[in-house]
Design an enzyme around this catalytic site. Structure first.
Site, PDB file in Angstrom:
ATOM      1  N   GLY A  45       0.833  -1.197   0.000  1.00  0.00           N
ATOM      2  CA  GLY A  45       0.000   0.000   0.000  1.00  0.00           C
ATOM      3  C   GLY A  45       0.866   1.244   0.000  1.00  0.00           C
ATOM      4  O   GLY A  45       2.020   1.209   0.444  1.00  0.00           O
ATOM      5  N   GLN A  50       2.764  10.105   1.275  1.00  0.00           N
ATOM      6  CA  GLN A  50       4.065   9.452   1.438  1.00  0.00           C
ATOM      7  C   GLN A  50       5.051   9.815   0.327  1.00  0.00           C
ATOM      8  O   GLN A  50       6.252   9.594   0.472  1.00  0.00           O
ATOM      9  CB  GLN A  50       3.908   7.938   1.484  1.00  0.00           C
ATOM     10  CG  GLN A  50       3.258   7.434   2.759  1.00  0.00           C
ATOM     11  CD  GLN A  50       3.136   5.930   2.724  1.00  0.00           C
ATOM     12  OE1 GLN A  50       2.169   5.380   2.204  1.00  0.00           O
ATOM     13  NE2 GLN A  50       4.136   5.260   3.273  1.00  0.00           N
ATOM     14  N   CYS A  94       5.710   0.036   7.311  1.00  0.00           N
ATOM     15  CA  CYS A  94       5.350   1.201   6.508  1.00  0.00           C
ATOM     16  C   CYS A  94       6.547   1.598   5.665  1.00  0.00           C
ATOM     17  O   CYS A  94       7.675   1.604   6.150  1.00  0.00           O
ATOM     18  CB  CYS A  94       4.956   2.348   7.441  1.00  0.00           C
ATOM     19  SG  CYS A  94       4.477   3.854   6.591  1.00  0.00           S
ATOM     20  N   LEU A  95       6.289   1.926   4.404  1.00  0.00           N
ATOM     21  CA  LEU A  95       7.379   2.324   3.514  1.00  0.00           C
ATOM     22  C   LEU A  95       8.037   3.628   3.971  1.00  0.00           C
ATOM     23  O   LEU A  95       9.178   3.893   3.631  1.00  0.00           O
ATOM     24  CB  LEU A  95       6.867   2.456   2.071  1.00  0.00           C
ATOM     25  CG  LEU A  95       6.362   1.143   1.443  1.00  0.00           C
ATOM     26  CD1 LEU A  95       5.779   1.397   0.060  1.00  0.00           C
ATOM     27  CD2 LEU A  95       7.470   0.107   1.383  1.00  0.00           C
ATOM     28  N   HIS A 136      -4.743   1.402   7.242  1.00  0.00           N
ATOM     29  CA  HIS A 136      -3.405   1.978   7.396  1.00  0.00           C
ATOM     30  C   HIS A 136      -3.204   3.119   6.394  1.00  0.00           C
ATOM     31  O   HIS A 136      -2.716   4.195   6.752  1.00  0.00           O
ATOM     32  CB  HIS A 136      -2.367   0.856   7.179  1.00  0.00           C
ATOM     33  CG  HIS A 136      -0.939   1.293   7.188  1.00  0.00           C
ATOM     34  ND1 HIS A 136      -0.058   0.900   8.171  1.00  0.00           N
ATOM     35  CD2 HIS A 136      -0.217   2.061   6.328  1.00  0.00           C
ATOM     36  CE1 HIS A 136       1.134   1.416   7.911  1.00  0.00           C
ATOM     37  NE2 HIS A 136       1.060   2.116   6.787  1.00  0.00           N
ATOM     38  N   GLU A 137      -3.594   2.881   5.142  1.00  0.00           N
ATOM     39  CA  GLU A 137      -3.394   3.900   4.099  1.00  0.00           C
ATOM     40  C   GLU A 137      -4.323   5.099   4.294  1.00  0.00           C
ATOM     41  O   GLU A 137      -3.912   6.240   4.092  1.00  0.00           O
ATOM     42  CB  GLU A 137      -3.575   3.296   2.698  1.00  0.00           C
ATOM     43  CG  GLU A 137      -2.572   2.202   2.348  1.00  0.00           C
ATOM     44  CD  GLU A 137      -1.114   2.550   2.611  1.00  0.00           C
ATOM     45  OE1 GLU A 137      -0.738   3.734   2.493  1.00  0.00           O
ATOM     46  OE2 GLU A 137      -0.340   1.647   2.956  1.00  0.00           O
ATOM     47  N   HIS A 140      -2.932   7.476   6.704  1.00  0.00           N
ATOM     48  CA  HIS A 140      -1.943   8.395   6.129  1.00  0.00           C
ATOM     49  C   HIS A 140      -2.608   9.674   5.611  1.00  0.00           C
ATOM     50  O   HIS A 140      -2.046  10.759   5.719  1.00  0.00           O
ATOM     51  CB  HIS A 140      -1.193   7.745   4.959  1.00  0.00           C
ATOM     52  CG  HIS A 140      -0.022   6.913   5.365  1.00  0.00           C
ATOM     53  ND1 HIS A 140       1.078   7.424   6.021  1.00  0.00           N
ATOM     54  CD2 HIS A 140       0.228   5.593   5.195  1.00  0.00           C
ATOM     55  CE1 HIS A 140       1.955   6.454   6.226  1.00  0.00           C
ATOM     56  NE2 HIS A 140       1.464   5.327   5.746  1.00  0.00           N
TER      57      HIS A 140
END
Length: 174
Positions: A45, A50, A94-95, A136-137, A140
């Site tokens: 994701g 991000q 997380c990226l 989660h996304e 963000h």
């Protein structure tokens, strides 16, 4: 085109993302670029904030099984319209917080409404990993990171690690 992913702490990761008013070719290209960036990372994701874009856009693909066809999704203005009382615990990463994982408890099932790449409204119920990922996304987009669910001390330790990582990366590029 691959986009650089912001690393926590970065003030852009803590901002509320702007709603998408009109779907433009530019935004569709952004969604494609985000999917390419997510797959390359590799992740399941990615949210527009991000990569430094304050728009309510997320992409995800939680298909993990070999031989199973990928299911890339791009969601504009996603919102959770219902969530289950039952919860799941997943070890999230997380990226924007590389190589750090922690268990987070979230609703096991969520119903999400969003606008597709062609501007059509869609609604679907997600379960398991898909439910965790979409929540989660969407977090963000609201300036929330998965570490915000952790105890303050653990969160501070992770933030210090990320500050150190960013310093090391900056030195490598200098």
């Amino acid at each position: 085109m691959l986009k650089p992913i912001l690393i926590h702490p970065d003030p852009r990761l803590k901002k509320l993302a702007d709603p998408v008013a009109d779907l433009s070719d530019e935004l569709r290209t952004l969604a494609d670029d985000m999917l390419a960036t997510m797959y390359d990372a590799p992740g399941i994701g990615l949210a527009a904030p991000q990569i430094g874009v304050s728009k309510r856009l997320i992409v995800l693909d939680c298909v993990k099984d070999e031989g199973e066809a990928p299911r890339p999704l791009a969601m504009f203005n996603p919102e959770i319209v219902a969530s289950s009382d039952e919860t799941n615990v997943y070890e999230e990463g997380c990226l924007s917080i590389p190589d750090i994982y922690a268990e987070v408890t979230r609703p096991a099932e969520v119903e999400v409404r969003w606008m597709t790449l062609v501007g059509k409204e869609q609604q679907e119920v997600f379960k398991g990993l898909w439910a965790t990922c979409v929540q989660h996304e969407i977090d963000h987009l609201d300036g929330k990171l998965f570490i915000d669910y952790l105890k303050p001390l653990k969160r501070q330790m992770i933030t210090r690690k990320m500050v150190k990582l960013k310093r090391e990366r900056a030195r490598e590029q200098a």
